[in-house]
Scaffold this motif. Sequence first.
Motif, PDB file in Angstrom:
ATOM      1  N   ARG A  31       7.252  23.183 -26.849  1.00 26.24           N
ATOM      2  CA  ARG A  31       7.634  22.205 -27.876  1.00 26.24           C
ATOM      3  C   ARG A  31       6.696  21.012 -27.854  1.00 26.24           C
ATOM      4  O   ARG A  31       6.226  20.557 -28.914  1.00 26.24           O
ATOM      5  CB  ARG A  31       9.077  21.765 -27.633  1.00 26.24           C
ATOM      6  CG  ARG A  31       9.618  20.760 -28.633  1.00 26.24           C
ATOM      7  CD  ARG A  31      11.070  20.408 -28.295  1.00 26.24           C
ATOM      8  NE  ARG A  31      11.624  19.441 -29.234  1.00 26.24           N
ATOM      9  CZ  ARG A  31      12.861  18.963 -29.171  1.00 26.24           C
ATOM     10  NH1 ARG A  31      13.682  19.374 -28.202  1.00 26.24           N
ATOM     11  NH2 ARG A  31      13.293  18.083 -30.053  1.00 26.24           N
ATOM     12  N   SER A  43      10.153  27.035 -37.015  1.00 21.88           N
ATOM     13  CA  SER A  43      11.465  27.197 -37.619  1.00 21.88           C
ATOM     14  C   SER A  43      11.324  28.219 -38.743  1.00 21.88           C
ATOM     15  O   SER A  43      10.278  28.286 -39.396  1.00 21.88           O
ATOM     16  CB  SER A  43      11.992  25.862 -38.164  1.00 21.88           C
ATOM     17  OG  SER A  43      11.124  25.357 -39.173  1.00 21.88           O
ATOM     18  N   GLY A  75      11.488  27.496 -32.412  1.00 24.78           N
ATOM     19  CA  GLY A  75      12.126  26.188 -32.251  1.00 24.78           C
ATOM     20  C   GLY A  75      13.624  26.180 -32.447  1.00 24.78           C
ATOM     21  O   GLY A  75      14.152  25.246 -33.066  1.00 24.78           O
ATOM     22  N   LEU A  76      14.314  27.187 -31.927  1.00 26.34           N
ATOM     23  CA  LEU A  76      15.768  27.237 -32.027  1.00 26.34           C
ATOM     24  C   LEU A  76      16.370  27.107 -30.635  1.00 26.34           C
ATOM     25  O   LEU A  76      15.973  27.824 -29.716  1.00 26.34           O
ATOM     26  CB  LEU A  76      16.204  28.558 -32.663  1.00 26.34           C
ATOM     27  CG  LEU A  76      17.686  28.674 -33.057  1.00 26.34           C
ATOM     28  CD1 LEU A  76      18.023  27.717 -34.180  1.00 26.34           C
ATOM     29  CD2 LEU A  76      18.017  30.113 -33.469  1.00 26.34           C
ATOM     30  N   GLN A  94      20.359  24.943 -33.107  1.00 25.47           N
ATOM     31  CA  GLN A  94      19.730  24.110 -34.130  1.00 25.47           C
ATOM     32  C   GLN A  94      18.213  24.195 -34.007  1.00 25.47           C
ATOM     33  O   GLN A  94      17.670  24.491 -32.940  1.00 25.47           O
ATOM     34  CB  GLN A  94      20.178  22.652 -33.976  1.00 25.47           C
ATOM     35  CG  GLN A  94      21.670  22.441 -34.128  1.00 25.47           C
ATOM     36  CD  GLN A  94      22.070  20.987 -33.902  1.00 25.47           C
ATOM     37  OE1 GLN A  94      21.266  20.170 -33.447  1.00 25.47           O
ATOM     38  NE2 GLN A  94      23.321  20.668 -34.221  1.00 25.47           N
ATOM     39  N   TRP A  95      17.529  23.890 -35.110  1.00 22.03           N
ATOM     40  CA  TRP A  95      16.066  23.873 -35.113  1.00 22.03           C
ATOM     41  C   TRP A  95      15.569  22.522 -34.603  1.00 22.03           C
ATOM     42  O   TRP A  95      16.077  21.483 -34.985  1.00 22.03           O
ATOM     43  CB  TRP A  95      15.537  24.120 -36.524  1.00 22.03           C
ATOM     44  CG  TRP A  95      15.907  25.462 -37.089  1.00 22.03           C
ATOM     45  CD1 TRP A  95      16.818  25.714 -38.050  1.00 22.03           C
ATOM     46  CD2 TRP A  95      15.354  26.727 -36.695  1.00 22.03           C
ATOM     47  NE1 TRP A  95      16.891  27.067 -38.291  1.00 22.03           N
ATOM     48  CE2 TRP A  95      15.998  27.716 -37.471  1.00 22.03           C
ATOM     49  CE3 TRP A  95      14.394  27.134 -35.770  1.00 22.03           C
ATOM     50  CZ2 TRP A  95      15.709  29.071 -37.361  1.00 22.03           C
ATOM     51  CZ3 TRP A  95      14.107  28.487 -35.652  1.00 22.03           C
ATOM     52  CH2 TRP A  95      14.746  29.439 -36.433  1.00 22.03           C
ATOM     53  N   THR A  96      14.564  22.561 -33.762  1.00 18.96           N
ATOM     54  CA  THR A  96      14.050  21.335 -33.145  1.00 18.96           C
ATOM     55  C   THR A  96      13.367  20.409 -34.153  1.00 18.96           C
ATOM     56  O   THR A  96      13.229  19.210 -33.890  1.00 18.96           O
ATOM     57  CB  THR A  96      13.053  21.667 -32.021  1.00 18.96           C
ATOM     58  OG1 THR A  96      11.986  22.467 -32.550  1.00 18.96           O
ATOM     59  CG2 THR A  96      13.736  22.420 -30.891  1.00 18.96           C
ATOM     60  N   ASP A  97      12.896  20.945 -35.279  1.00 16.84           N
ATOM     61  CA  ASP A  97      12.231  20.093 -36.271  1.00 16.84           C
ATOM     62  C   ASP A  97      13.208  19.483 -37.267  1.00 16.84           C
ATOM     63  O   ASP A  97      12.795  18.835 -38.239  1.00 16.84           O
ATOM     64  CB  ASP A  97      11.135  20.868 -37.008  1.00 16.84           C
ATOM     65  CG  ASP A  97      11.689  22.034 -37.816  1.00 16.84           C
ATOM     66  OD1 ASP A  97      12.924  22.264 -37.788  1.00 16.84           O
ATOM     67  OD2 ASP A  97      10.893  22.732 -38.473  1.00 16.84           O
ATOM     68  N   THR A  99      15.144  21.068 -39.278  1.00 16.36           N
ATOM     69  CA  THR A  99      15.365  21.907 -40.445  1.00 16.36           C
ATOM     70  C   THR A  99      16.812  22.404 -40.495  1.00 16.36           C
ATOM     71  O   THR A  99      17.371  22.808 -39.475  1.00 16.36           O
ATOM     72  CB  THR A  99      14.404  23.112 -40.421  1.00 16.36           C
ATOM     73  OG1 THR A  99      13.060  22.636 -40.406  1.00 16.36           O
ATOM     74  CG2 THR A  99      14.611  23.999 -41.633  1.00 16.36           C
ATOM     75  N   ARG A 104      19.341  33.622 -39.403  1.00 17.02           N
ATOM     76  CA  ARG A 104      19.269  34.088 -38.018  1.00 17.02           C
ATOM     77  C   ARG A 104      18.841  35.553 -38.007  1.00 17.02           C
ATOM     78  O   ARG A 104      19.122  36.301 -38.949  1.00 17.02           O
ATOM     79  CB  ARG A 104      20.625  33.935 -37.313  1.00 17.02           C
ATOM     80  CG  ARG A 104      21.151  32.502 -37.250  1.00 17.02           C
ATOM     81  CD  ARG A 104      20.327  31.646 -36.327  1.00 17.02           C
ATOM     82  NE  ARG A 104      20.895  30.312 -36.167  1.00 17.02           N
ATOM     83  CZ  ARG A 104      20.543  29.249 -36.903  1.00 17.02           C
ATOM     84  NH1 ARG A 104      19.634  29.371 -37.857  1.00 17.02           N
ATOM     85  NH2 ARG A 104      21.103  28.069 -36.684  1.00 17.02           N
TER      86      ARG A 104
END
Length: 246
Positions: A31, A43, A75-76, A94-97, A99, A104
């Motif tokens: 990340r 994402s 990024g999940l 959740q998505w780290t960015d 989004t 899924r």
Amino acid sequence: QKVCYEDIKHPCYKIAYFQDLSRRVGFQEARHACEIDGGMLLSLASETEQKLIENMLQNLTKSGSGISDGDFWIGLWRSGEGQATSSACPELYQWTDGTISSFRNWYTDEPSCGSEACVVMYHQPTANPGLGGPYLYQWNDDRCNMKHNFICKYSLEVFPSVTAGKPYDENKSEDNSHVVVTETGIIPNLIYVVIPTIPLLLLILVAFGTCCFQMLHKSKGRTKTSPNQSTLWISKNPRKDSTMEV
């Protein structure tokens, strides 16, 4: 290497694959690597984007460059370990960015939750298929400290002038000519090499200049020998030696 498509609505991607297992990284390291490179961990907004990434990975496998088994961080992830065993666990990812995407692509019986809070995209072409089929491109939750490859995603604001081929169309076969791999890391790497050497170069120039100045100063301080002084030990009127007279 960043891969971009000519569709202005489509972002760029970078697949970070390390054949050397010791170079693969944990989730937070992956990340951070994406963020300092101007992107975020991948994402996925839809099945179409999932298929595009699958096609990119297939091209890597077909490239003959020795690509082998190695899952990829995306990024999940989920936080809140206290709720990990609840029935709502799959909804905690959740998505780290930031989004907001409900798409899924879990492998059968995943996510298993528990201590596994970060998500990888399977990439094990040599593994025997499991209950959910081959371990390829579907998602699995894993412990965040495990070492894997990773995929970064970049918004168009970061690379506004980079364009390439058409985006993936799931109703058509992918044409490899539509994909362009752009080398964007060469100049930054040169900068990282040159900048640290500037102080050393300046030091060398100062030392060289000081040495030249000292040599010039010494040369001026020396007394030049005149032509007359060089012959003082020779008499201009040599006397005749009486012993030489005949």
